[in-house]
Design an enzyme around this catalytic site. Sequence first.
Site, PDB file in Angstrom:
ATOM      1  N   GLU A 172      -5.330  -8.386  -0.906  1.00  0.00           N
ATOM      2  CA  GLU A 172      -6.057  -8.150   0.347  1.00  0.00           C
ATOM      3  C   GLU A 172      -7.509  -7.835   0.036  1.00  0.00           C
ATOM      4  O   GLU A 172      -7.803  -7.061  -0.878  1.00  0.00           O
ATOM      5  CB  GLU A 172      -5.484  -6.956   1.123  1.00  0.00           C
ATOM      6  CG  GLU A 172      -4.199  -7.218   1.828  1.00  0.00           C
ATOM      7  CD  GLU A 172      -3.737  -6.032   2.677  1.00  0.00           C
ATOM      8  OE1 GLU A 172      -4.595  -5.343   3.269  1.00  0.00           O
ATOM      9  OE2 GLU A 172      -2.518  -5.812   2.730  1.00  0.00           O
ATOM     10  N   GLU A 211       0.829  -1.220   0.000  1.00  0.00           N
ATOM     11  CA  GLU A 211       0.000   0.000   0.000  1.00  0.00           C
ATOM     12  C   GLU A 211       0.856   1.261   0.000  1.00  0.00           C
ATOM     13  O   GLU A 211       0.836   2.061   0.932  1.00  0.00           O
ATOM     14  CB  GLU A 211      -0.953   0.006   1.195  1.00  0.00           C
ATOM     15  CG  GLU A 211      -2.001  -1.089   1.112  1.00  0.00           C
ATOM     16  CD  GLU A 211      -3.098  -0.972   2.166  1.00  0.00           C
ATOM     17  OE1 GLU A 211      -2.872  -0.328   3.198  1.00  0.00           O
ATOM     18  OE2 GLU A 211      -4.184  -1.542   1.957  1.00  0.00           O
TER      19      GLU A 211
HETATM   20  C1  BGP Z   1      -4.433  -2.640   4.875  1.00  0.00           C
HETATM   21  C2  BGP Z   1      -3.102  -3.161   5.301  1.00  0.00           C
HETATM   22  C3  BGP Z   1      -3.104  -4.342   6.186  1.00  0.00           C
HETATM   23  C4  BGP Z   1      -4.355  -4.586   6.973  1.00  0.00           C
HETATM   24  C5  BGP Z   1      -5.632  -4.163   6.302  1.00  0.00           C
HETATM   25  C6  BGP Z   1      -6.867  -4.139   7.172  1.00  0.00           C
HETATM   26  O1  BGP Z   1      -4.403  -1.256   4.934  1.00  0.00           O
HETATM   27  O2  BGP Z   1      -2.252  -3.440   4.218  1.00  0.00           O
HETATM   28  O3  BGP Z   1      -1.908  -4.333   6.892  1.00  0.00           O
HETATM   29  O4  BGP Z   1      -4.264  -4.396   8.289  1.00  0.00           O
HETATM   30  O5  BGP Z   1      -5.530  -2.943   5.654  1.00  0.00           O
HETATM   31  O6  BGP Z   1      -6.911  -2.972   7.916  1.00  0.00           O
HETATM   32  P1  BGP Z   1      -7.127  -2.960   9.470  1.00  0.00           P
HETATM   33  O7  BGP Z   1      -6.168  -3.915  10.036  1.00  0.00           O
HETATM   34  O8  BGP Z   1      -6.869  -1.574   9.883  1.00  0.00           O
HETATM   35  O9  BGP Z   1      -8.543  -3.361   9.664  1.00  0.00           O
END
Ligand code: BGP
Length: 472
Positions: free
Chosen positions: A369, A177
């Site tokens: 993701e 990201e």
């Molecule tokens: C993205 C990231 C992850 C992950 C995901 C979910 O931004 O790449 O590392 O954590 O989001 O977000 P969160 O954990 O804040 O719910």
Amino acid sequence: MNNDFLWGGATAANQCEGAWNTNGRGMGIVDVIPHGPLRLDVMKGLYDYHDLPQDTYYPGREATDAYGHMKEDIALFAEMGFKCYRFSFSWSRIFPTGLEDKPNEAGLRFYEELIDELIRYNIEPVVTICHFDIPLALVEKYGSWRNRKVIDCYLKYCEVIFNRFKNKVRYWITFNEINMLMHLPFMGAGLQFKEGENVLAIQYQAAHHELVASALATKLAHEINPEFKIGCMLAAGSVYPYSCRPEDVWQSRVRDRESYFFIDIQARGTYPSYAKKFLEREGITIEMDPLDEKILKENTVDFISLSYYNSRCVRTDDDQENASGNLFASAKNPYLQSSQWGWPIDPMGFRITLNDLYDRYQKPLFVVENGLGAVDTLDESGEIQDDYRIDYLRSHIQAMEDAIDQDGVKVLGYTPWGCVDLVSASTGEMSKRYGMIYVDRDDQGHGTLERRKKKSFYWYQKVIQTNGKNLD
Ligand code: BGP
């Protein structure tokens, strides 16, 4: 769906590995990101972690001890039928301060064992080189990516891992990201700001360094093994205009470009004209070395990976924005339901986003993701009936399949986020769970760390078995 479609799951070292001071690992930025009310300001680089109270709890330090549960977790992934597993290396496990000449052999050996274990089950490793991760010493010494010297530290790290895993890993992602640098600059890129500094100028300078590092890593990777596939990674989610008012429509384009900026450079090789004009208007001059433009031009990525959680929305008639509870400013879209954490749920937005990216870049996409953060509870028999998660994944997989089958978008694979529960990046909570595998640990760090299969485990197993045909 092609038979070689890579179904799998995704995690990242900073949120699951733990073992923060084991076998020579140095400190990384995740080790100083606290749980609690100061978390957001630390992640934004606005609160200095040195000033945190003594009794602060840092959830990333032990996380879910994926380090100690490596074989057990991989056996469960294999049981679900994973064809690939996306995970990240902890940079400071390999170069504890980032400054050493030689890597920490114990750190490399851990990843070697992990990769060998995956290969044993025929699971393709997909490695993120840097997932919200940088040795803390590089923050202290150089101010992280604001300093060009960090490019060399990153390349030294890349050279070691590319050589070491030359014949074992094919898919590499240079930065997770990359656009997060604009939203949570400390978490995304280790940046901290002093009062009076031009934050935007520092962010773009650091972004330039990451972009050059990514291009040089791509070059190096292809030299070491021409079979390597190198990807960039975008926190994606197309921005809708709230209405058909031309101002709303225009603003949605402007917002999209804030994210596209990074991928335009990584996939097309040049600073886009709109960005040059924007920087000019802001009075920002990015310091570049004479060869930078050539490096960016000649070393574009092989594929574009992305995370998709939700679409975004923009309106220009109302200042009450960012109503969605998300890290990206967004107006509330009245047509969408939201998760318990206020993230909109929009499977059609996933199809739109995939189409937007494929239309723009014409390179294979990799969904690394996607998922629903939700509270899970154990019923009387200790089972987790996470039908809400199954519903989310089903509708999103369907939308992706529509993009592939109906629209001709090329997608290499799909790895839902946090396939085994892990610490939330934005909130530091354990209770915001994404996994098909439950981990017994709470927001304060208590629990046995025992792993348990949820209902979604069996559902996803069937999805993979039928290559995405049976989503019931
Ligand atoms: C993205 C990231 C992850 C992950 C995901 C979910 O931004 O790449 O590392 O954590 O989001 O977000 P969160 O954990 O804040 O719910």
